[in-house]
Scaffold this motif. Sequence first.
Motif, PDB file in Angstrom:
ATOM      1  N   UNK A 419       0.851  -1.202   0.000  1.00 19.10           N
ATOM      2  CA  UNK A 419       0.000   0.000   0.000  1.00 19.10           C
ATOM      3  C   UNK A 419       0.882   1.245   0.000  1.00 19.10           C
ATOM      4  N   UNK A 420       0.441   2.263  -0.715  1.00 21.78           N
ATOM      5  CA  UNK A 420       1.149   3.535  -0.811  1.00 21.78           C
ATOM      6  C   UNK A 420       0.265   4.660  -0.300  1.00 21.78           C
ATOM      7  N   UNK A 421       0.896   5.769   0.062  1.00 25.23           N
ATOM      8  CA  UNK A 421       0.200   6.988   0.483  1.00 25.23           C
ATOM      9  C   UNK A 421       0.376   8.029  -0.611  1.00 25.23           C
ATOM     10  N   UNK A 422      -0.712   8.700  -0.986  1.00 22.96           N
ATOM     11  CA  UNK A 422      -0.588   9.691  -2.040  1.00 22.96           C
ATOM     12  C   UNK A 422      -1.783  10.609  -2.124  1.00 22.96           C
ATOM     13  N   UNK A 423      -1.705  11.572  -3.044  1.00 22.95           N
ATOM     14  CA  UNK A 423      -2.770  12.536  -3.308  1.00 22.95           C
ATOM     15  C   UNK A 423      -2.868  12.694  -4.828  1.00 22.95           C
ATOM     16  N   UNK A 424      -4.084  12.857  -5.326  1.00 21.43           N
ATOM     17  CA  UNK A 424      -4.272  13.006  -6.766  1.00 21.43           C
ATOM     18  C   UNK A 424      -3.590  14.282  -7.277  1.00 21.43           C
ATOM     19  N   UNK A 425      -2.955  14.161  -8.450  1.00 18.92           N
ATOM     20  CA  UNK A 425      -2.288  15.317  -9.040  1.00 18.92           C
ATOM     21  C   UNK A 425      -3.288  16.412  -9.377  1.00 18.92           C
ATOM     22  N   UNK A 426      -4.527  16.014  -9.772  1.00 18.65           N
ATOM     23  CA  UNK A 426      -5.545  17.015 -10.094  1.00 18.65           C
ATOM     24  C   UNK A 426      -5.882  17.871  -8.879  1.00 18.65           C
ATOM     25  N   UNK A 427      -5.883  17.256  -7.676  1.00 17.96           N
ATOM     26  CA  UNK A 427      -6.157  18.041  -6.457  1.00 17.96           C
ATOM     27  C   UNK A 427      -5.016  19.009  -6.189  1.00 17.96           C
ATOM     28  N   UNK A 428      -3.771  18.550  -6.384  1.00 23.24           N
ATOM     29  CA  UNK A 428      -2.627  19.429  -6.164  1.00 23.24           C
ATOM     30  C   UNK A 428      -2.643  20.605  -7.139  1.00 23.24           C
ATOM     31  N   UNK A 429      -2.941  20.347  -8.402  1.00 24.33           N
ATOM     32  CA  UNK A 429      -2.952  21.430  -9.390  1.00 24.33           C
ATOM     33  C   UNK A 429      -4.047  22.440  -9.105  1.00 24.33           C
ATOM     34  N   UNK A 430      -5.157  21.982  -8.534  1.00 23.02           N
ATOM     35  CA  UNK A 430      -6.287  22.877  -8.283  1.00 23.02           C
ATOM     36  C   UNK A 430      -6.153  23.625  -6.962  1.00 23.02           C
ATOM     37  N   UNK A 431      -5.653  22.944  -5.903  1.00 23.77           N
ATOM     38  CA  UNK A 431      -5.655  23.539  -4.560  1.00 23.77           C
ATOM     39  C   UNK A 431      -4.268  23.847  -4.014  1.00 23.77           C
ATOM     40  N   UNK A 432      -3.207  23.285  -4.666  1.00 21.48           N
ATOM     41  CA  UNK A 432      -1.829  23.515  -4.219  1.00 21.48           C
ATOM     42  C   UNK A 432      -1.622  23.086  -2.769  1.00 21.48           C
ATOM     43  N   UNK A 433      -2.234  21.991  -2.362  1.00 28.17           N
ATOM     44  CA  UNK A 433      -1.985  21.415  -1.039  1.00 28.17           C
ATOM     45  C   UNK A 433      -2.042  19.898  -1.155  1.00 28.17           C
ATOM     46  N   UNK A 434      -1.493  19.229  -0.144  1.00 25.04           N
ATOM     47  CA  UNK A 434      -1.442  17.759  -0.110  1.00 25.04           C
ATOM     48  C   UNK A 434      -2.303  17.202   1.007  1.00 25.04           C
ATOM     49  N   UNK A 435      -3.395  17.909   1.327  1.00 21.74           N
ATOM     50  CA  UNK A 435      -4.227  17.521   2.470  1.00 21.74           C
ATOM     51  C   UNK A 435      -5.148  16.353   2.144  1.00 21.74           C
ATOM     52  N   UNK A 436      -5.611  16.257   0.895  1.00 23.25           N
ATOM     53  CA  UNK A 436      -6.575  15.206   0.526  1.00 23.25           C
ATOM     54  C   UNK A 436      -5.845  13.912   0.173  1.00 23.25           C
ATOM     55  N   UNK A 437      -5.029  13.448   1.094  1.00 28.11           N
ATOM     56  CA  UNK A 437      -4.241  12.248   0.820  1.00 28.11           C
ATOM     57  C   UNK A 437      -4.946  11.009   1.340  1.00 28.11           C
ATOM     58  N   UNK A 438      -4.529   9.868   0.834  1.00 24.22           N
ATOM     59  CA  UNK A 438      -5.113   8.601   1.255  1.00 24.22           C
ATOM     60  C   UNK A 438      -4.245   7.451   0.771  1.00 24.22           C
ATOM     61  N   UNK A 439      -4.525   6.262   1.283  1.00 24.67           N
ATOM     62  CA  UNK A 439      -3.756   5.082   0.904  1.00 24.67           C
ATOM     63  C   UNK A 439      -4.457   4.375  -0.248  1.00 24.67           C
ATOM     64  N   UNK A 440      -3.647   3.660  -1.053  1.00 19.73           N
ATOM     65  CA  UNK A 440      -4.200   2.943  -2.205  1.00 19.73           C
ATOM     66  C   UNK A 440      -3.290   1.761  -2.518  1.00 19.73           C
ATOM     67  N   UNK A 441      -3.809   0.707  -3.164  1.00 21.59           N
ATOM     68  CA  UNK A 441      -2.993  -0.470  -3.469  1.00 21.59           C
ATOM     69  C   UNK A 441      -1.995  -0.190  -4.579  1.00 21.59           C
TER      70      UNK A 441
END
Length: 448
Positions: A419-441
């Motif tokens: 499992x990895x931890x990450x945030x969608x690039x679209x969220x970063x480009x729109x909001x410029x923050x890494x708060x909406x992160x989550x784990x994924x396989x």
Amino acid sequence: MAEEQGKTGKGINTGKLATNMQKRLSRAQEKVLQKLGKADETRDTAFEEGVANFNKQMAEGTKLQKDLRAYLAAVQTMHDASKRLQDCLADMYEPEWFGKEDVDTIAEETDILWSDYHDKLVDNSMIAMDTYLAQFPDIKARIAKRDRKMTDYDSARHHFGSLQKGKKQDQAKIAKAEEELGRAQKVFEEINVDLQDELPQLWNSRVGFYVNTFQSMAGYQQRFHKDMGKLNQDLNDVMTKLDEQRLAKKAGKDWKPGPKKSEAAAANHSVTPDAAPKMRPAPPGPAPVRPPPSPSPSLTPAPDTQQDIISFDGDALVPDANTTAPSQATAPSQATTPSQPQAASWDSWETDTAVEAAAGAATTAVTNGSSEVLPAGVIYKVKAMHDYAATDGDELEMKAGDVVLVLAWENPDEQDDGWLMGVKESHWLENKDLLAKGVFPENFTQKL
């Protein structure tokens, strides 16, 4: 006295009946004249279009009500069949078998789940459907009344015009016909105006009704199947343990039930058990970041330069302390650490420099994934190759094609294998923050 009242009531009823018969006869006569082209007919194209939409809307609503009732009947049939099947299993399940109480609990919860699902459909979707259709009969009756009053108005207008065009004009008859025309026109216009306002509103309301009906049904179905899936998983676990118990007894061994599968590991229905994310082996750690290599020296230095820089003593390569090295040769001497006592040959020095340059380039590729600079805290990028539906609140939902910025875990001990931890690039480009992160396989993605 009573007889007089009875005679009076009978006379009133008889008078009304005669009046109605006279109106029907006049309307029929007017319709015939209009078809023959001997009388003008009032036409309203916009209203006729509204009536056509009304009839279509009423037919669609009636069909939807019929199909919804058939669906509810099918749900009730499935509920009854499921209850009989669960009761049969509970009756056959012997007390000494593993999970007897669990089987009884699953049967009870399954019955409750079916009942709750059926009741919600009835209380919300079916009642709303009946309320929606209840307004159509009244409007339909008013449309029919409006058609009758329009015929009366056309008849009065035709009669008034005939009297005016007659050779012998009777002013009394003309005045009476004019009065009847005004009264018929007033009644017709009152009903016509009300319907012209209501019919478009009713036609436009169908979209909101369809949205609310099917949106609520979809929500009920989603929750029902999710809860039913958990119960089915529990039943599958019980059956697995029962089979283990059977095999252990057949082999003559003592058997104790092991721990049940966790809900988090059991349940992403979009993948097969063989490809379950949490069953992957531990992924290798990221490549260590190394400093960028120094510029490589010329691979074939001139003979006089080589003699100035390096002197040979047997097979060993020893730099001459009295020789001033050119700028191109400073990087290899700095790359050699004091902890290495032996000297390297010219060929080995070339190989080490080339390996260091290649490792530095690979590290840069892993870190960046592309030519652009990644945000602070981002290790690399991955691309989702499959859809992933989040099952827990800390998971990241992905669609195939999404690009995800992989982040380092704040506490490495919390990271699960695969499992990895990450945030969608679209969220970063729109909001410029890494708060909406989550784990994924990890096995749902491909590193970029």
